[in-house]
Motif scaffolding. Structure first.
Motif, PDB file in Angstrom:
ATOM      1  N   ARG A   1       0.853  -1.185   0.000  1.00  0.00           N
ATOM      2  CA  ARG A   1       0.000   0.000   0.000  1.00  0.00           C
ATOM      3  C   ARG A   1       0.896   1.244   0.000  1.00  0.00           C
ATOM      4  N   TYR A   2       0.507   2.281  -0.748  1.00  0.00           N
ATOM      5  CA  TYR A   2       1.319   3.493  -0.867  1.00  0.00           C
ATOM      6  C   TYR A   2       1.032   4.411   0.311  1.00  0.00           C
ATOM      7  N   VAL A   3       1.547   4.005   1.449  1.00  0.00           N
ATOM      8  CA  VAL A   3       1.343   4.716   2.711  1.00  0.00           C
ATOM      9  C   VAL A   3       2.696   4.790   3.427  1.00  0.00           C
ATOM     10  N   PRO A   4       2.838   5.684   4.419  1.00  0.00           N
ATOM     11  CA  PRO A   4       4.125   5.845   5.103  1.00  0.00           C
ATOM     12  C   PRO A   4       4.645   4.555   5.731  1.00  0.00           C
ATOM     13  N   PHE A   5       5.970   4.497   5.895  1.00  0.00           N
ATOM     14  CA  PHE A   5       6.619   3.310   6.438  1.00  0.00           C
ATOM     15  C   PHE A   5       6.060   2.883   7.791  1.00  0.00           C
ATOM     16  N   ALA A   6       5.614   3.847   8.610  1.00  0.00           N
ATOM     17  CA  ALA A   6       5.131   3.524   9.955  1.00  0.00           C
ATOM     18  C   ALA A   6       3.654   3.154   9.988  1.00  0.00           C
ATOM     19  N   SER A   7       2.984   3.210   8.843  1.00  0.00           N
ATOM     20  CA  SER A   7       1.539   2.954   8.816  1.00  0.00           C
ATOM     21  C   SER A   7       1.210   1.489   9.104  1.00  0.00           C
ATOM     22  N   GLU A   8       0.190   1.281   9.912  1.00  0.00           N
ATOM     23  CA  GLU A   8      -0.270  -0.071  10.228  1.00  0.00           C
ATOM     24  C   GLU A   8      -0.877  -0.752   8.999  1.00  0.00           C
ATOM     25  N   LEU A   9      -1.127   0.017   7.944  1.00  0.00           N
ATOM     26  CA  LEU A   9      -1.695  -0.553   6.720  1.00  0.00           C
ATOM     27  C   LEU A   9      -0.648  -1.258   5.861  1.00  0.00           C
ATOM     28  N   ARG A  10       0.628  -1.049   6.144  1.00  0.00           N
ATOM     29  CA  ARG A  10       1.672  -1.630   5.308  1.00  0.00           C
ATOM     30  C   ARG A  10       1.778  -3.142   5.509  1.00  0.00           C
ATOM     31  N   ASN A  11       1.998  -3.848   4.414  1.00  0.00           N
ATOM     32  CA  ASN A  11       2.161  -5.301   4.478  1.00  0.00           C
ATOM     33  C   ASN A  11       3.472  -5.692   5.140  1.00  0.00           C
ATOM     34  N   ASP A  12       4.478  -4.837   5.031  1.00  0.00           N
ATOM     35  CA  ASP A  12       5.803  -5.210   5.522  1.00  0.00           C
ATOM     36  C   ASP A  12       6.045  -4.882   6.994  1.00  0.00           C
ATOM     37  N   LEU A  13       5.107  -4.185   7.639  1.00  0.00           N
ATOM     38  CA  LEU A  13       5.379  -3.622   8.963  1.00  0.00           C
ATOM     39  C   LEU A  13       5.615  -4.689  10.025  1.00  0.00           C
ATOM     40  N   ILE A  14       4.845  -5.771  10.012  1.00  0.00           N
ATOM     41  CA  ILE A  14       4.986  -6.795  11.055  1.00  0.00           C
ATOM     42  C   ILE A  14       6.363  -7.448  10.983  1.00  0.00           C
ATOM     43  N   PHE A  15       6.864  -7.647   9.760  1.00  0.00           N
ATOM     44  CA  PHE A  15       8.204  -8.216   9.608  1.00  0.00           C
ATOM     45  C   PHE A  15       9.255  -7.239  10.119  1.00  0.00           C
TER      46      PHE A  15
END
Length: 225
Positions: free
Chosen positions: A74-88
């Motif tokens: 998703r084209y959202v900031p790196f800290a966004s909870e919407l990002r697919n990569d955040l949990i990793f």
């Protein structure tokens, strides 16, 4: 589906743990073989569980030569909870040597997608893990929007029917170029789309994927309560 390995697990938790361990086995094999490995993970509830389990396993060793990507973001900031990569990102230890490739999120979407496409064009994937939506979408390739002849490796999505509307996704061609492609699905909401896929009747984006392995829990396979 004749050449596809089908694995069925009792529930989502068991599935996520097993896929993480199987991914680790594949990574070990590729690194021993040629000292590098490229893996693309997926988002969603199940994808997040797999990513978290995998990150915790990777933290136990050194993985120089391993590169982790995501098949869409998703084209959202790196800290966004919407990002697919955040949990990793939250669970991986930088000291373990894994190269993590986060899709851009700032500036013009089309320019960011073009830059990512150029980066991706140099990469041959050993494994891509995909989730699937109840509508049959994979990555950010949605029904009615899929161009199977798309020549780019990655491109911008501006009108995703599932919010947020702006994303960057792998193309179907790039997905199908991977040496291994595993599709994971859990829950009764995925049962219909999995059944169509198994029966070879799917006209949805998921039906265009050259799967090597289908990994589901009992509910997604239609054998649970």
């Amino acid at each position: 589906m004749e050449a596809v390995d089908v694995s069925i697990y009792s529930d989502e938790v068991e599935l996520a743990k097993t896929v993480a361990l199987d991914t680790l086995t594949l990574i070990n094999s590729k690194l021993r073989e040629r000292a590098k490995c490229h893996v693309a993970l997926t988002g969603g509830s199940l994808g997040n569980q797999i990513a978290e389990n995998l990150a915790k396993e990777l933290n136990k060793g050194n993985w120089d030569g391993l590169n982790i990507w995501w098949s869409d973001e998703r084209y959202v900031p790196f800290a966004s909870e919407l990002r697919n990569d955040l949990i990793f990102i939250k669970n991986i230890d930088e000291k373990c040597g894994v190269g993590v490739h986060r899709t851009p999120h700032e500036g013009d979407l089309e320019k960011s997608a073009l830059h990512f496409n150029r980066e991706l064009s140099k990469v041959d994937f050993d494994l891509i893990i995909l989730g699937v939506g109840p509508d049959g979408h994979v990555a950010s390739l949605f029904p009615g929007q899929l161009d199977v002849n798309e020549a780019r490796d990655a491109f911008a999505i501006k009108n995703s029917p599932k919010p947020p509307s702006e994303r960057i996704t792998f193309s179907m061609r790039k997905i199908n170029s991977a040496k291994e492609i595993w599709l994971v699905a859990s829950g009764i909401a995925k049962a219909d789309v999995v059944a169509e896929l198994v029966e070879g009747e799917s006209k949805l984006p998921v039906g265009q994927v050259s799967l090597t392995r289908l990994i589901v829990d009992s509910l997604a396979f239609g054998v649970g309560e």
